[in-house]
Motif scaffolding. Structure first.
Motif, PDB file in Angstrom:
ATOM      1  N   ASP A 151       1.810 -32.172  -2.679  1.00  0.00           N
ATOM      2  CA  ASP A 151       0.732 -31.186  -2.624  1.00  0.00           C
ATOM      3  C   ASP A 151      -0.355 -31.628  -1.646  1.00  0.00           C
ATOM      4  OD1 ASP A 151       2.119 -29.865  -4.573  1.00  0.00           O
ATOM      5  OD2 ASP A 151       0.736 -30.351  -6.200  1.00  0.00           O
ATOM      6  N   ILE A 152      -1.210 -30.662  -1.276  1.00  0.00           N
ATOM      7  CA  ILE A 152      -2.384 -30.950  -0.442  1.00  0.00           C
ATOM      8  C   ILE A 152      -3.599 -31.002  -1.357  1.00  0.00           C
ATOM      9  CG2 ILE A 152      -3.765 -30.217   1.528  1.00  0.00           C
ATOM     10  CD1 ILE A 152      -0.832 -30.894   2.203  1.00  0.00           C
ATOM     11  N   PRO A 153      -4.192 -32.185  -1.567  1.00  0.00           N
ATOM     12  CA  PRO A 153      -5.299 -32.293  -2.523  1.00  0.00           C
ATOM     13  C   PRO A 153      -6.433 -31.310  -2.233  1.00  0.00           C
ATOM     14  CG  PRO A 153      -4.580 -34.473  -1.828  1.00  0.00           C
ATOM     15  CD  PRO A 153      -3.860 -33.479  -0.951  1.00  0.00           C
ATOM     16  N   ASP A 154      -6.916 -30.639  -3.272  1.00  0.00           N
ATOM     17  CA  ASP A 154      -8.056 -29.718  -3.226  1.00  0.00           C
ATOM     18  C   ASP A 154      -7.749 -28.390  -2.543  1.00  0.00           C
ATOM     19  OD1 ASP A 154      -9.891 -31.493  -4.528  1.00  0.00           O
ATOM     20  OD2 ASP A 154     -10.047 -32.603  -2.640  1.00  0.00           O
ATOM     21  N   LYS A 155      -6.518 -28.174  -2.118  1.00  0.00           N
ATOM     22  CA  LYS A 155      -6.197 -26.930  -1.410  1.00  0.00           C
ATOM     23  C   LYS A 155      -6.487 -25.697  -2.272  1.00  0.00           C
ATOM     24  CE  LYS A 155      -2.281 -24.542   0.753  1.00  0.00           C
ATOM     25  NZ  LYS A 155      -1.901 -23.617  -0.321  1.00  0.00           N
ATOM     26  N   GLY A 156      -6.159 -25.768  -3.565  1.00  0.00           N
ATOM     27  CA  GLY A 156      -6.404 -24.620  -4.434  1.00  0.00           C
ATOM     28  C   GLY A 156      -7.874 -24.273  -4.545  1.00  0.00           C
ATOM     29  N   LYS A 157      -8.727 -25.285  -4.555  1.00  0.00           N
ATOM     30  CA  LYS A 157     -10.165 -25.026  -4.608  1.00  0.00           C
ATOM     31  C   LYS A 157     -10.655 -24.393  -3.309  1.00  0.00           C
ATOM     32  CE  LYS A 157     -11.296 -28.635  -7.961  1.00  0.00           C
ATOM     33  NZ  LYS A 157     -12.098 -29.853  -8.248  1.00  0.00           N
ATOM     34  N   VAL A 158     -10.092 -24.850  -2.196  1.00  0.00           N
ATOM     35  CA  VAL A 158     -10.482 -24.273  -0.907  1.00  0.00           C
ATOM     36  C   VAL A 158     -10.103 -22.797  -0.845  1.00  0.00           C
ATOM     37  CG1 VAL A 158     -10.086 -24.333   1.574  1.00  0.00           C
ATOM     38  CG2 VAL A 158     -10.411 -26.466   0.322  1.00  0.00           C
TER      39      VAL A 158
END
Length: 382
Positions: free
Chosen positions: A49-56
């Protein structure tokens, strides 16, 4: 997908490549939409996964909903979500989604560039000769696509095909709204030094037929953003979207995207660089110096769109035939002790709408309610 539950303890309605949608049993007609940190390319979910992508993705969508509120209503209800998904989720309306992707292109690239090279047109729209990959089009074009199931490919379609899917009136409105969204967003992005090359939006309908903007909007996953200072037609344009990952897969990893093998794992440096590109997009667009801090500590700082809701109901002494009929039907079905009254709901959006309640009260008196036989309530929602 069949309904199930996971660690949130909520019924899981559906799961896509990036998002999970849950039902909220105590809020009929409301869903919890959660953006994961997963990243996909060429119809494959990649790892890690790409960390923090969902928050972005969530933060950018919230910001854009606010910018577009006077063009089209959206499905956002609130950011009051379970702590486990804070910053990466929102409560949204449940809509009847149209089974199409509404794509607008202001620049020629991607699948549009490939189609132009073969046919001189995109989705049945003829384009001038001599364009290059990355050329700005004379005017934005609406190029819808079918919405494929997971593992399948979206397919570009022409407007006549869209009409056969959703009907002429809806097709025309989807085109109008999509072009209006692109026009507004393209100018805002340009003011921030970013080119919005193209974007994909999705719409659904409420029970009364109102068309509503749903899903995510104008994120690096659904749009192609370029640095305006480095843009030039005829070559690769540095992007703020996941094109960075696509380029690594097809140019450096040795993976054949047309073959049967799964894509390789993303190296740590690609994961870190991709995360940086997503954060750069968020910061450049919104102007937030610490966007993750804003999301983690105060969701309201992401500026979800405010709306004023006017609920209109018949006065108690006024005969309400529809409500009376439903009340009687409930009794016959053993739902005793319940009384239904029929009403109307109006949503009003616009700049500073939460500070214009007196003006809206006047509008309600003059246009929204017949105050002889109806009463109304006004409140603000985010």
């Amino acid at each position: 997908m069949a309904s199930s539950t996971d660690d949130l303890g909520l019924p899981l309605l559906s799961e896509g490549k990036v998002r999970r949608i849950y039902r909220l049993p105590d809020q009929p007609g409301r869903l919890l939409m959660v953006a994961t940190d997963r990243i996909s390319a060429y119809d494959h979910i990649l790892s890690p996964d790409i960390p923090d992508k969902g928050k972005v993705l969530t933060g950018i969508s919230l910001w854009w909903f606010d910018q577009l509120g006077d063009i089209v209503p959206n499905h956002l209800i609130s950011t009051d979500v379970p702590e486990a998904v804070a910053g990466r989720a929102m409560v949204v309306e449940e809509l009847s989604m149209f089974p199409v992707e509404c794509v607008v292109r202001g620049y020629l690239t991607g699948s549009g560039w490939a189609e132009y090279q073969d046919h001189g047109q995109v989705c049945g729209i003829p384009l001038p000769e001599g364009l290059q990959d990355g050329s700005r089009l004379p005017e934005p074009i609406f190029t819808p696509a079918t919405k494929a199931e997971y593992g399948e490919h979206d397919e570009n379609i022409d407007f006549d095909t869209l009409v056969t899917i959703v009907g002429p009136q809806v097709a025309g409105e989807l085109r109008r709204l999509s072009l209006a969204i692109y026009s507004r967003a393209e100018q805002i992005a340009r003011d921030h030094g970013i080119i919005l090359a193209d974007t994909k939006v999705e719409f659904g309908a409420r029970a009364d037929g109102t068309i509503v903007l749903g899903d995510e909007v104008l994120t690096p996953d659904s749009s192609r953003f370029w640095d305006a200072d480095q843009w030039a037609p005829g070559g690769a344009n540095p992007s703020y979207d996941k094109q960075f990952v696509r380029d690594w897969l097809t140019q450096e990893s040795g993976w054949d995207r047309h073959g049967d093998q799964q894509p390789p794992a993303l190296p740590a440096e690609i994961v870190a660089a991709t995360r940086d590109r997503y954060l750069e997009a968020w910061t450049a667009m919104t102007g937030l110096d610490d966007p993750l801090g804003a999301a983690a500590t105060d969701a309201d700082r992401i500026t979800p769109m405010a709306r004023v809701v006017v609920d209109v109901m018949p006065k108690p002494e006024i005969l309400d035939p529809q409500g009376k009929a439903i009340t009687g039907a409930l009794g016959r079905r053993s739902h005793e002790g319940l009384t239904v009254r029929q009403g109307k709901r109006f949503e009003i959006t616009g700049e500073g709408v939460e500070d214009r309640l007196e003006e809206i009260r006047q509008i309600a008196d003059e246009m929204l309610a017949n105050t002889v036989i109806e009463s109304y309530d006004i409140h603000v929602e985010r």
